[in-house]
Design a protein around this motif. Structure first.
Motif, PDB file in Angstrom:
ATOM      1  N   ASP A  14       0.817  -1.212   0.000  1.00 14.30           N
ATOM      2  CA  ASP A  14       0.000   0.000   0.000  1.00 14.30           C
ATOM      3  C   ASP A  14       0.852   1.264   0.000  1.00 14.30           C
ATOM      4  O   ASP A  14       0.371   2.345  -0.332  1.00 14.30           O
ATOM      5  CB  ASP A  14      -0.987   0.001   1.160  1.00 14.30           C
ATOM      6  CG  ASP A  14      -0.320  -0.113   2.517  1.00 14.30           C
ATOM      7  OD1 ASP A  14       0.711  -0.810   2.642  1.00 14.30           O
ATOM      8  OD2 ASP A  14      -0.834   0.499   3.477  1.00 14.30           O
ATOM      9  N   ARG A  31       3.041   0.697  -3.980  1.00  8.61           N
ATOM     10  CA  ARG A  31       2.303   0.630  -5.239  1.00  8.61           C
ATOM     11  C   ARG A  31       1.197   1.678  -5.249  1.00  8.61           C
ATOM     12  O   ARG A  31       0.768   2.147  -4.199  1.00  8.61           O
ATOM     13  CB  ARG A  31       1.647  -0.747  -5.408  1.00  8.61           C
ATOM     14  CG  ARG A  31       2.631  -1.886  -5.525  1.00  8.61           C
ATOM     15  CD  ARG A  31       1.892  -3.197  -5.648  1.00  8.61           C
ATOM     16  NE  ARG A  31       2.777  -4.316  -5.796  1.00  8.61           N
ATOM     17  CZ  ARG A  31       2.568  -5.309  -6.646  1.00  8.61           C
ATOM     18  NH1 ARG A  31       1.499  -5.319  -7.419  1.00  8.61           N
ATOM     19  NH2 ARG A  31       3.419  -6.303  -6.724  1.00  8.61           N
ATOM     20  N   GLU A  32       0.726   1.967  -6.427  1.00  9.78           N
ATOM     21  CA  GLU A  32      -0.400   2.885  -6.576  1.00  9.78           C
ATOM     22  C   GLU A  32      -1.651   2.086  -6.912  1.00  9.78           C
ATOM     23  O   GLU A  32      -1.561   1.003  -7.503  1.00  9.78           O
ATOM     24  CB  GLU A  32      -0.118   3.893  -7.692  1.00  9.78           C
ATOM     25  CG  GLU A  32       1.003   4.849  -7.335  1.00  9.78           C
ATOM     26  CD  GLU A  32       1.173   5.937  -8.378  1.00  9.78           C
ATOM     27  OE1 GLU A  32       0.223   6.188  -9.155  1.00  9.78           O
ATOM     28  OE2 GLU A  32       2.261   6.529  -8.403  1.00  9.78           O
ATOM     29  N   THR A  33      -2.811   2.625  -6.541  1.00  5.83           N
ATOM     30  CA  THR A  33      -4.044   1.952  -6.916  1.00  5.83           C
ATOM     31  C   THR A  33      -4.210   2.033  -8.432  1.00  5.83           C
ATOM     32  O   THR A  33      -3.891   3.038  -9.060  1.00  5.83           O
ATOM     33  CB  THR A  33      -5.272   2.559  -6.211  1.00  5.83           C
ATOM     34  OG1 THR A  33      -5.353   3.948  -6.514  1.00  5.83           O
ATOM     35  CG2 THR A  33      -5.202   2.364  -4.712  1.00  5.83           C
ATOM     36  N   THR A  66     -10.328  -2.912  -4.250  1.00  8.38           N
ATOM     37  CA  THR A  66      -9.240  -2.082  -4.760  1.00  8.38           C
ATOM     38  C   THR A  66      -8.156  -2.952  -5.375  1.00  8.38           C
ATOM     39  O   THR A  66      -7.786  -3.990  -4.815  1.00  8.38           O
ATOM     40  CB  THR A  66      -8.635  -1.230  -3.634  1.00  8.38           C
ATOM     41  OG1 THR A  66      -9.673  -0.428  -3.064  1.00  8.38           O
ATOM     42  CG2 THR A  66      -7.517  -0.336  -4.124  1.00  8.38           C
ATOM     43  N   TRP A 116      -4.219  -2.876  -6.738  1.00 12.20           N
ATOM     44  CA  TRP A 116      -2.946  -2.159  -6.650  1.00 12.20           C
ATOM     45  C   TRP A 116      -2.063  -2.626  -7.791  1.00 12.20           C
ATOM     46  O   TRP A 116      -1.839  -3.817  -7.961  1.00 12.20           O
ATOM     47  CB  TRP A 116      -2.282  -2.441  -5.305  1.00 12.20           C
ATOM     48  CG  TRP A 116      -3.139  -2.054  -4.137  1.00 12.20           C
ATOM     49  CD1 TRP A 116      -4.171  -2.779  -3.591  1.00 12.20           C
ATOM     50  CD2 TRP A 116      -3.062  -0.851  -3.384  1.00 12.20           C
ATOM     51  NE1 TRP A 116      -4.727  -2.091  -2.550  1.00 12.20           N
ATOM     52  CE2 TRP A 116      -4.071  -0.903  -2.393  1.00 12.20           C
ATOM     53  CE3 TRP A 116      -2.242   0.269  -3.451  1.00 12.20           C
ATOM     54  CZ2 TRP A 116      -4.272   0.123  -1.472  1.00 12.20           C
ATOM     55  CZ3 TRP A 116      -2.436   1.287  -2.530  1.00 12.20           C
ATOM     56  CH2 TRP A 116      -3.435   1.207  -1.561  1.00 12.20           C
ATOM     57  N   THR A 122      -7.241  -4.603   0.227  1.00 10.88           N
ATOM     58  CA  THR A 122      -6.435  -3.708   1.047  1.00 10.88           C
ATOM     59  C   THR A 122      -6.250  -4.304   2.430  1.00 10.88           C
ATOM     60  O   THR A 122      -5.143  -4.677   2.810  1.00 10.88           O
ATOM     61  CB  THR A 122      -7.096  -2.311   1.124  1.00 10.88           C
ATOM     62  OG1 THR A 122      -7.251  -1.814  -0.208  1.00 10.88           O
ATOM     63  CG2 THR A 122      -6.237  -1.339   1.918  1.00 10.88           C
ATOM     64  N   THR A 147      -7.975   2.837   1.175  1.00 10.17           N
ATOM     65  CA  THR A 147      -7.733   2.522  -0.241  1.00 10.17           C
ATOM     66  C   THR A 147      -6.630   3.402  -0.746  1.00 10.17           C
ATOM     67  O   THR A 147      -6.263   4.371  -0.152  1.00 10.17           O
ATOM     68  CB  THR A 147      -8.983   2.743  -1.109  1.00 10.17           C
ATOM     69  OG1 THR A 147      -9.446   4.063  -0.946  1.00 10.17           O
ATOM     70  CG2 THR A 147     -10.042   1.740  -0.771  1.00 10.17           C
TER      71      THR A 147
END
Length: 109
Positions: A8, A11-13, A21, A23, A37, A109
């Motif tokens: 979390d 990485r980016e969503t 969600t 990633w 998440t 998120t």
């Protein structure tokens, strides 16, 4: 090597699938990212043996199709991660360490 416990932060969503969600990076069919998440499944290493789904006491997981992925053409998705009771059974039972549960990430998120 198992799931990155700091995904979390690292990485980016990349969006959302089935209310979960995702990633990134995501580049189907080979790279599918991490789904969830609070309860997170690394789709890129998941071999879909189903132990987490079969043994979860609160039915957090559901099967989803992942056609042409090199590890397996189905994966377990933490569709009901909000129901997780943090028992960590899925983390302990996963043969490839593709799952991470972090109560501190609940609701984020």
């Amino acid at each position: 090597m198992g799931i990155d416990p700091n995904f979390d932060k690292n990485r980016e969503t990349a969006g959302e699938e089935n209310g979960v969600t995702v990633w990134g990076p995501v580049e189907p069919p080979e790279t599918l990212g991490i789904h969830g998440t609070h309860v997170a499944v690394d789709y890129d290493i998941c071999v879909a043996d189903g132990a987490c789904l079969e043994n979860c006491p609160v039915d957090v997981f559901t099967w989803v199709d992942t056609p042409d992925h090199p590890e397996s053409e189905t994966k377990v998705e933490p569709t009901r991660e909000d129901q997780c009771i943090d028992c960590m059974l899925c983390v302990d039972i996963c043969p490839v360490d593709a799952i991470d549960v972090d109560p501190g990430r609940a609701g984020r998120t």
